[in-house]
Scaffold this motif. Structure first.
Motif, short mmCIF file in Angstrom:
data_model
loop_
_atom_site.label_atom_id
_atom_site.label_comp_id
_atom_site.label_asym_id
_atom_site.label_seq_id
_atom_site.Cartn_x
_atom_site.Cartn_y
_atom_site.Cartn_z
N ILE A 6 24.77 54.50 0.74
CA ILE A 6 23.53 54.98 0.16
C ILE A 6 23.48 54.52 -1.30
O ILE A 6 24.36 54.87 -2.09
CB ILE A 6 23.42 56.51 0.23
N ILE A 7 22.48 53.72 -1.64
CA ILE A 7 22.32 53.24 -3.00
C ILE A 7 20.98 53.73 -3.51
O ILE A 7 19.92 53.38 -2.97
CB ILE A 7 22.38 51.70 -3.07
N GLY A 8 21.02 54.55 -4.55
CA GLY A 8 19.81 54.98 -5.22
C GLY A 8 19.52 54.02 -6.36
O GLY A 8 20.42 53.68 -7.13
N ILE A 9 18.29 53.56 -6.46
CA ILE A 9 17.91 52.58 -7.48
C ILE A 9 16.93 53.24 -8.44
O ILE A 9 15.92 53.82 -8.02
CB ILE A 9 17.27 51.34 -6.84
N ALA A 10 17.25 53.17 -9.71
CA ALA A 10 16.40 53.74 -10.75
C ALA A 10 16.28 52.72 -11.88
O ALA A 10 16.98 51.71 -11.89
CB ALA A 10 17.00 55.05 -11.26
N VAL A 109 25.85 55.91 -4.54
CA VAL A 109 25.89 55.50 -5.94
C VAL A 109 24.46 55.32 -6.45
O VAL A 109 23.53 55.06 -5.68
CB VAL A 109 26.68 54.19 -6.15
N VAL A 110 24.31 55.47 -7.76
CA VAL A 110 23.01 55.27 -8.40
C VAL A 110 23.11 54.08 -9.34
O VAL A 110 24.02 54.01 -10.18
CB VAL A 110 22.57 56.53 -9.18
N VAL A 111 22.18 53.15 -9.19
CA VAL A 111 22.14 51.93 -10.00
C VAL A 111 20.93 52.02 -10.93
O VAL A 111 19.81 52.29 -10.47
CB VAL A 111 22.02 50.68 -9.10
N TRP A 112 21.14 51.80 -12.22
CA TRP A 112 20.06 51.77 -13.19
C TRP A 112 19.77 50.32 -13.56
O TRP A 112 20.67 49.56 -13.94
CB TRP A 112 20.45 52.55 -14.45
#
Length: 198
Positions: A6-10, A109-112
């Motif tokens: 799961i990759i959250g993209i912000a 993980v969250v990617v900015w």
């Protein structure tokens, strides 16, 4: 321990968040879900103009009604329904800290993603027609910056946008200074998957 299922993209507007999602879909077999597209579809269903102010209001409404992480939850539900077809799910664009928290709770993980403001504005302006967002993206540079500031910090209760709160919860940071799409796609793959293998 976090994984890349799961990759959250912000990130900031026009920085390349959708490009990250499409790259993960096209080159790494991820399901890419734009939660902003879910909001746009609902505004269209209600007969409301697709404008940033309406998108912000609707997302806050849904968070109050269904829980602060509703947009992530809906994306993950769709992934669970289709997960035999994909290696993971990429979810863009996280704009509330509770969404980043949910990605972490689920082991993701969250990617900015960020880029120079002038470059971001020009990308949005040039690509507005191609992305079918001419009305939504027709802004002066000053309006563009003002809208971004309105989304960076909470403007009400916990259901409103707070991108700065997402940024401090991010696990990886991608600076999109690439001059063309293939270089940015290679950079995305190297940063996300090179790091996992290390």
């Amino acid at each position: 321990m976090t994984s890349l299922q799961i990759i959250g993209i912000a990130g900031t507007n026009g920085s390349g968040k959708d490009t990250v999602g499409h790259t993960l879909a096209d080159k790494h077999s991820y399901l890419f879900i734009s939660v902003t597209d879910l909001l746009r579809a609902e505004l269209n269903r209600r007969g409301l103009p697709v404008e940033r102010e309406n998108l912000r209001a609707l997302s806050a409404e849904w968070r109050r009604q269904y829980g602060y992480a509703v947009l992530v939850d809906r994306a993950v539900e769709e992934f669970k329904r289709l997960q035999d077809k994909y290696v993971g799910v990429a979810i863009a664009s996280l704009r509330n800290p509770y969404e980043a928290d949910r990605v972490h709770e689920l082991g993701g993980v969250v990617v900015w993603v960020d880029a120079d403001p002038k470059e971001r504005y020009e990308r949005i302006r040039i690509n507005a027609e191609a992305r079918a967002r001419a009305g939504e993206d027709s802004k002066t540079f000053e309006e563009f910056l003002a809208e971004e500031q309105a989304e960076m910090h909470p403007s009400g209760d916990a259901a409103t946008l707070d991108m700065s709160g997402v940024k401090v919860r991010s696990d990886m940071f991608l600076l999109n200074s690439a001059t063309d799409l293939p270089h940015f796609q290679a950079f995305i793959s190297d940063q996300l998957f090179g790091r996992r293998a290390a």
